[in-house]
Design a protein around this motif. Structure first.
Motif, short mmCIF file in Angstrom:
data_model
loop_
_atom_site.label_atom_id
_atom_site.label_comp_id
_atom_site.label_asym_id
_atom_site.label_seq_id
_atom_site.Cartn_x
_atom_site.Cartn_y
_atom_site.Cartn_z
N ALA A 56 0.83 -1.21 0.00
CA ALA A 56 0.00 0.00 0.00
C ALA A 56 0.87 1.26 0.00
CB ALA A 56 -0.93 0.00 1.22
N ILE A 57 1.97 1.23 0.75
CA ILE A 57 2.88 2.37 0.76
C ILE A 57 3.45 2.61 -0.63
CG2 ILE A 57 5.14 3.15 1.62
CD1 ILE A 57 4.43 1.78 4.29
N ALA A 58 3.80 1.54 -1.32
CA ALA A 58 4.31 1.66 -2.70
C ALA A 58 3.26 2.30 -3.61
CB ALA A 58 4.73 0.29 -3.23
N ASN A 59 1.99 1.92 -3.43
CA ASN A 59 0.92 2.50 -4.24
C ASN A 59 0.77 4.00 -3.98
OD1 ASN A 59 0.30 0.07 -5.46
ND2 ASN A 59 -1.34 -0.43 -4.02
N VAL A 60 0.86 4.39 -2.72
CA VAL A 60 0.76 5.82 -2.36
C VAL A 60 1.87 6.61 -3.03
CG1 VAL A 60 0.92 7.49 -0.47
CG2 VAL A 60 -0.41 5.39 -0.16
N LEU A 61 3.10 6.10 -2.93
CA LEU A 61 4.24 6.81 -3.51
C LEU A 61 4.15 6.87 -5.04
CD1 LEU A 61 7.17 5.55 -1.27
CD2 LEU A 61 6.29 7.88 -1.44
#
Length: 221
Positions: free
Chosen positions: A181-186
């Motif tokens: 999810a963090i990768a998607n946000v970035l």
């Protein structure tokens, strides 16, 4: 197996279940195991294996298992509950009987496979109990805690790409997210920054990425 005489009572091979929320590193871990053991990891593409025609799924899987055995592959079943789900004990229809036959076949092939089989599932409860009893390891992948989230945030993007107003320690503490999810946000925030021809992600753009990702999970900021 040979020197200790265990081959008389134990079947060769090793079976592991990775379970936990999406984006917590189950697939990545299977890949790293392959690298550490210097063997190929073969990810089973369910769309290429499962067939609506009776007997075809078993044939497709037989080919995969036969190749894996001769080539020393690690077999990795992602979203395994689609293939290894609970059986219908009522057998109310021909479809139920067909599905149960597929699961029984899979159970036998996995148990007889002399190599390593890794299954990944979001929920342990989705896996048929007949499979669960045959795993040597059942490993839970939890969501990262605040300290781990901060390491993920910092590890995914060079600091010069973030505006000085962005406080990653506060974001990591406040928002419980998986690594995926963090990768998607970035990714989303970076696209917003590039759209305005900026070399840095602003706090507002990161916030938009967070809103978008949390909305997928039915959450809000």
């Amino acid at each position: 197996m040979q020197d200790w005489g265990l081959a008389r009572t134990l079947k060769p091979g090793y079976r592991a279940l990775f379970y936990g929320p999406p984006g917590t590193g189950k697939t990545l871990t299977a890949t790293l195991i392959g690298q550490a053991a210097q063997v190929d990891v073969y990810r089973i593409d369910l769309s290429m294996v499962v067939s609506k025609y009776i007997g075809e799924t078993e044939k497709n899987l037989a080919r995969v298992f036969d190749q894996a055995q001769s080539r020393r592959w690690v077999l990795f079943f992602d979203e395994a509950d689609a293939l290894f789900g609970k059986r219908n004990s009522n057998n109310q229809s021909a479809n139920d009987q067909h599905a149960n036959q597929e699961i029984a076949y899979l159970l036998q092939r996995v148990e007889d496979f002399p190599g390593t089989v890794i299954l990944a599932s979001n929920l342990r409860s989705n896996i048929d109990e007949a499979f669960a009893r045959r795993f040597q390891s059942m490993i839970y992948f939890p969501l990262p805690d605040a300290e781990q989230r901060l390491r993920l945030w910092r590890g995914m993007l060079a600091p010069q790409r973030l505006s000085a107003e962005v406080k990653l320690d506060e974001i990591a503490e406040r928002y419980e997210l998986s690594g995926g999810a963090i990768a998607n946000v970035l990714r989303y925030a970076a696209l917003l920054a590039l759209r305005r021809h900026s070399e840095q992600i602003s706090a507002a753009e990161l916030r938009q990425g967070l809103v978008k990702e949390l909305r997928k999970e039915g959450r809000t900021l």
